[in-house]
Design a protein around this motif. Structure first.
Motif, PDB file in Angstrom:
ATOM      1  N   THR A 217       0.816  -1.223   0.000  1.00 12.64           N
ATOM      2  CA  THR A 217       0.000   0.000   0.000  1.00 12.64           C
ATOM      3  C   THR A 217       0.845   1.267   0.000  1.00 12.64           C
ATOM      4  O   THR A 217       0.308   2.363   0.141  1.00 12.64           O
ATOM      5  CB  THR A 217      -0.930   0.018   1.226  1.00 12.64           C
ATOM      6  OG1 THR A 217      -0.139  -0.057   2.423  1.00 12.64           O
ATOM      7  CG2 THR A 217      -1.893  -1.167   1.195  1.00 12.64           C
ATOM      8  N   ALA A 218       2.159   1.128  -0.187  1.00 12.94           N
ATOM      9  CA  ALA A 218       3.050   2.282  -0.056  1.00 12.94           C
ATOM     10  C   ALA A 218       3.223   3.063  -1.349  1.00 12.94           C
ATOM     11  O   ALA A 218       3.878   4.107  -1.348  1.00 12.94           O
ATOM     12  CB  ALA A 218       4.417   1.834   0.460  1.00 12.94           C
ATOM     13  N   GLY A 219       2.675   2.563  -2.442  1.00 16.26           N
ATOM     14  CA  GLY A 219       2.771   3.301  -3.695  1.00 16.26           C
ATOM     15  C   GLY A 219       4.111   3.195  -4.384  1.00 16.26           C
ATOM     16  O   GLY A 219       4.503   4.105  -5.126  1.00 16.26           O
ATOM     17  N   ASP A 220       4.814   2.090  -4.184  1.00 11.92           N
ATOM     18  CA  ASP A 220       6.130   1.920  -4.800  1.00 11.92           C
ATOM     19  C   ASP A 220       6.063   1.268  -6.180  1.00 11.92           C
ATOM     20  O   ASP A 220       7.092   1.085  -6.822  1.00 11.92           O
ATOM     21  CB  ASP A 220       7.027   1.071  -3.894  1.00 11.92           C
ATOM     22  CG  ASP A 220       7.307   1.764  -2.565  1.00 11.92           C
ATOM     23  OD1 ASP A 220       7.800   2.901  -2.585  1.00 11.92           O
ATOM     24  OD2 ASP A 220       7.014   1.160  -1.519  1.00 11.92           O
ATOM     25  N   GLY A 221       4.886   0.870  -6.606  1.00 10.79           N
ATOM     26  CA  GLY A 221       4.731   0.305  -7.931  1.00 10.79           C
ATOM     27  C   GLY A 221       4.732  -1.209  -8.000  1.00 10.79           C
ATOM     28  O   GLY A 221       4.676  -1.773  -9.097  1.00 10.79           O
ATOM     29  N   PHE A 222       4.794  -1.872  -6.840  1.00  6.66           N
ATOM     30  CA  PHE A 222       4.833  -3.332  -6.829  1.00  6.66           C
ATOM     31  C   PHE A 222       3.659  -3.932  -6.054  1.00  6.66           C
ATOM     32  O   PHE A 222       3.731  -5.083  -5.616  1.00  6.66           O
ATOM     33  CB  PHE A 222       6.153  -3.821  -6.218  1.00  6.66           C
ATOM     34  CG  PHE A 222       7.360  -3.454  -7.030  1.00  6.66           C
ATOM     35  CD1 PHE A 222       7.724  -4.195  -8.132  1.00  6.66           C
ATOM     36  CD2 PHE A 222       8.134  -2.353  -6.687  1.00  6.66           C
ATOM     37  CE1 PHE A 222       8.846  -3.862  -8.888  1.00  6.66           C
ATOM     38  CE2 PHE A 222       9.256  -2.005  -7.426  1.00  6.66           C
ATOM     39  CZ  PHE A 222       9.607  -2.757  -8.541  1.00  6.66           C
ATOM     40  N   GLY A 223       2.591  -3.161  -5.878  1.00  2.18           N
ATOM     41  CA  GLY A 223       1.479  -3.616  -5.056  1.00  2.18           C
ATOM     42  C   GLY A 223       0.872  -4.919  -5.528  1.00  2.18           C
ATOM     43  O   GLY A 223       0.583  -5.811  -4.726  1.00  2.18           O
ATOM     44  N   GLY A 224       0.684  -5.074  -6.843  1.00  4.54           N
ATOM     45  CA  GLY A 224       0.075  -6.297  -7.356  1.00  4.54           C
ATOM     46  C   GLY A 224       0.927  -7.518  -7.082  1.00  4.54           C
ATOM     47  O   GLY A 224       0.417  -8.565  -6.662  1.00  4.54           O
ATOM     48  N   LEU A 225       2.229  -7.403  -7.313  1.00  2.42           N
ATOM     49  CA  LEU A 225       3.131  -8.525  -7.064  1.00  2.42           C
ATOM     50  C   LEU A 225       3.159  -8.885  -5.586  1.00  2.42           C
ATOM     51  O   LEU A 225       3.105 -10.071  -5.222  1.00  2.42           O
ATOM     52  CB  LEU A 225       4.535  -8.169  -7.541  1.00  2.42           C
ATOM     53  CG  LEU A 225       5.615  -9.221  -7.265  1.00  2.42           C
ATOM     54  CD1 LEU A 225       5.389 -10.466  -8.099  1.00  2.42           C
ATOM     55  CD2 LEU A 225       7.013  -8.640  -7.526  1.00  2.42           C
ATOM     56  N   VAL A 226       3.250  -7.886  -4.733  1.00  2.00           N
ATOM     57  CA  VAL A 226       3.325  -8.165  -3.298  1.00  2.00           C
ATOM     58  C   VAL A 226       2.028  -8.794  -2.806  1.00  2.00           C
ATOM     59  O   VAL A 226       2.051  -9.739  -2.006  1.00  2.00           O
ATOM     60  CB  VAL A 226       3.654  -6.878  -2.517  1.00  2.00           C
ATOM     61  CG1 VAL A 226       3.591  -7.140  -1.013  1.00  2.00           C
ATOM     62  CG2 VAL A 226       5.030  -6.360  -2.904  1.00  2.00           C
ATOM     63  N   ARG A 227       0.889  -8.327  -3.286  1.00  2.00           N
ATOM     64  CA  ARG A 227      -0.382  -8.942  -2.880  1.00  2.00           C
ATOM     65  C   ARG A 227      -0.468 -10.393  -3.350  1.00  2.00           C
ATOM     66  O   ARG A 227      -0.984 -11.255  -2.629  1.00  2.00           O
ATOM     67  CB  ARG A 227      -1.555  -8.119  -3.404  1.00  2.00           C
ATOM     68  CG  ARG A 227      -1.783  -6.826  -2.618  1.00  2.00           C
ATOM     69  CD  ARG A 227      -3.070  -6.144  -3.021  1.00  2.00           C
ATOM     70  NE  ARG A 227      -2.947  -5.517  -4.335  1.00  2.00           N
ATOM     71  CZ  ARG A 227      -2.520  -4.272  -4.536  1.00  2.00           C
ATOM     72  NH1 ARG A 227      -2.171  -3.521  -3.494  1.00  2.00           N
ATOM     73  NH2 ARG A 227      -2.452  -3.770  -5.744  1.00  2.00           N
ATOM     74  N   ALA A 228       0.041 -10.676  -4.547  1.00  2.00           N
ATOM     75  CA  ALA A 228       0.077 -12.063  -5.015  1.00  2.00           C
ATOM     76  C   ALA A 228       0.983 -12.910  -4.128  1.00  2.00           C
ATOM     77  O   ALA A 228       0.672 -14.066  -3.819  1.00  2.00           O
ATOM     78  CB  ALA A 228       0.549 -12.113  -6.465  1.00  2.00           C
TER      79      ALA A 228
END
Length: 279
Positions: A217-228
Motif C-alpha cells: 500500500t506504499a505506492g512503490d509500484g509493486f502492489g500487485g506482485l506483493v499482494r500475489a
C-alpha cells in the motif's frame, strides 16, 4: 510457562508447537545443565506470525563459554528429526556462547547451527568459519528486539543488538542471496524483500506478512506482485503459487537499490532511520 526460570512469554505460543518447545527446553537443559544461559524463540514465533505448515521454528540458545564440544554434538543428537519429531516445517536452532552473544559482533559466531525437520535439508554445523554471516546477524537483531523467552535471563541482558551498519550490510547480502532464487520460493523472496525495505524505512523488524502489507500500500509500484506473494504465502509450502519471474527480478533489483541507498546515506552521515524511496 516454558521453563521455570523465566517469566511467561510476552505473546502466546501457538498450541501446535507448545509441547514441542517445552520438550526442546527440557532436552537442552538436560544436556547443558547450569551452563545454559537462555533459550529464545526468534523468527515468526517472536514476531507473532507463526503459520503452521509454512513457518519454521527458529530458536537461539546461549550457553556459558568454554564447555566441552561434545555437549553440542549431544544436543544435536537430542533434537534431530524424526527422533525428536518436529511439528513445524523445520527447526532452525543456533547456539552461541554468552561472550560472543553479548559482544554485538558482526560475524556468524555460532557453536552449533542445526537445521532439521520434515521440510528442511538436515544440517549440523559446529564451525562457523566461512559461513555467510547475514543470516545470523539478522536473527540476532530480531532476537534482541523481540526474542520470545523460553528459559533463562531476559534476552537483552545476554544478547546485544548488532550495529545498524552491520545490519544494513547483512540486509544487502540477504537481498542478494534471495535475488539468486536458489532454494527460495518466489513468495518468500518477495516478502523477505519487503521486510528489508520496511526495516530501512522504520528501523523495526516485523513479520514478513506485515511488511508485505505495508509495501503493498506504499505506492512503490509493486502492489500487485506483493499482494500475489501474500496470497501465496497463506498456503503450505508445497502449495505455494508461481509468481512472474520478470516481476520478481525487477522487485528484487528495486529492493537492492533501496537497501544500498540507505547504507550510502547513513555512511555519509544521513539520518539513521527514515523513509528511503528509490525509483
Amino acid at each position: 510457562m516454558i521453563g521455570p526460570e523465566v517469566a511467561a512469554p510476552a505473546r502466546p505460543i501457538p498450541v501446535e508447537v507448545g509441547p514441542y518447545l517445552t520438550e526442546l527446553v527440557r532436552r537442552t537443559r538436560a544436556v547443558h545443565g547450569d551452563r545454559l544461559v537462555g533459550v529464545f524463540a526468534v523468527g515468526s514465533l517472536a514476531l507473532g506470525d507463526y503459520r503452521h505448515g509454512r513457518s519454521d521454528i527458529d530458536i537461539t540458545v546461549i550457553v556459558a563459554p568454554g564447555g566441552p564440544e561434545r555437549l553440542l554434538h549431544d544436543l544435536a543428537d537430542e533434537l534431530v528429526h524424526p527422533g525428536f519429531d518436529c511439528p513445524a516445517a523445520g527447526l532452525e536452532l543456533v547456539v552461541y556462547d554468552s561472550e560472543f552473544a553479548a559482544s554485538g559482533a558482526s560475524g556468524p559466531g555460532y557453536l552449533l547451527n542445526l537445521n532439521t525437520g520434515p521440510l528442511l535439508p538436515p544440517v549440523a554445523d559446529f564451525d562457523s568459519a566461512g559461513a555467510p554471516a547475514f543470516w545470523y546477524v539478522i536473527d540476532r537483531a530480531v532476537a534482541h528486539q523481540s526474542g520470545l523467552p523460553l528459559f533463562g535471563r531476559p534476552v537483552r541482558e545476554v544478547l546485544a543488538a548488532p550495529r545498524r551498519q552491520d545490519l544494513l550490510a547483512a540486509l544487502t547480502a540477504s537481498v542478494d542471496e534471495h535475488a539468486s532464487g536458489a532454494g527460495h520460493l518466489a513468495d518468500n523472496r518477495v516478502l523477505n524483500g519487503c521486510r528489508a525495505v520496511h526495516f530501512c524505512r522504520t528501523g523495526r523488524w516485523v513479520a514478513k506478512r506485515e511488511a508485505g502489507r505495508a509495501i503493498a500500500t506504499a505506492g512503490d509500484g509493486f502492489g500487485g506482485l506483493v499482494r500475489a506473494a501474500l496470497r501465496s504465502f497463506e498456503r503450505p509450502r508445497r502449495q505455494a503459487g508461481e509468481l512472474p519471474a520478470e516481476q520478481v527480478a525487477a522487485f528484487s533489483a528495486w529492493v537492492s537499490r533501496t537497501v544500498a541507498a540507505t547504507a550510502r546515506n547513513e555512511a555519509a552521515g544521513g539520518p539513521g532511520r527514515g523513509r528511503t524511496n528509490m525509483p
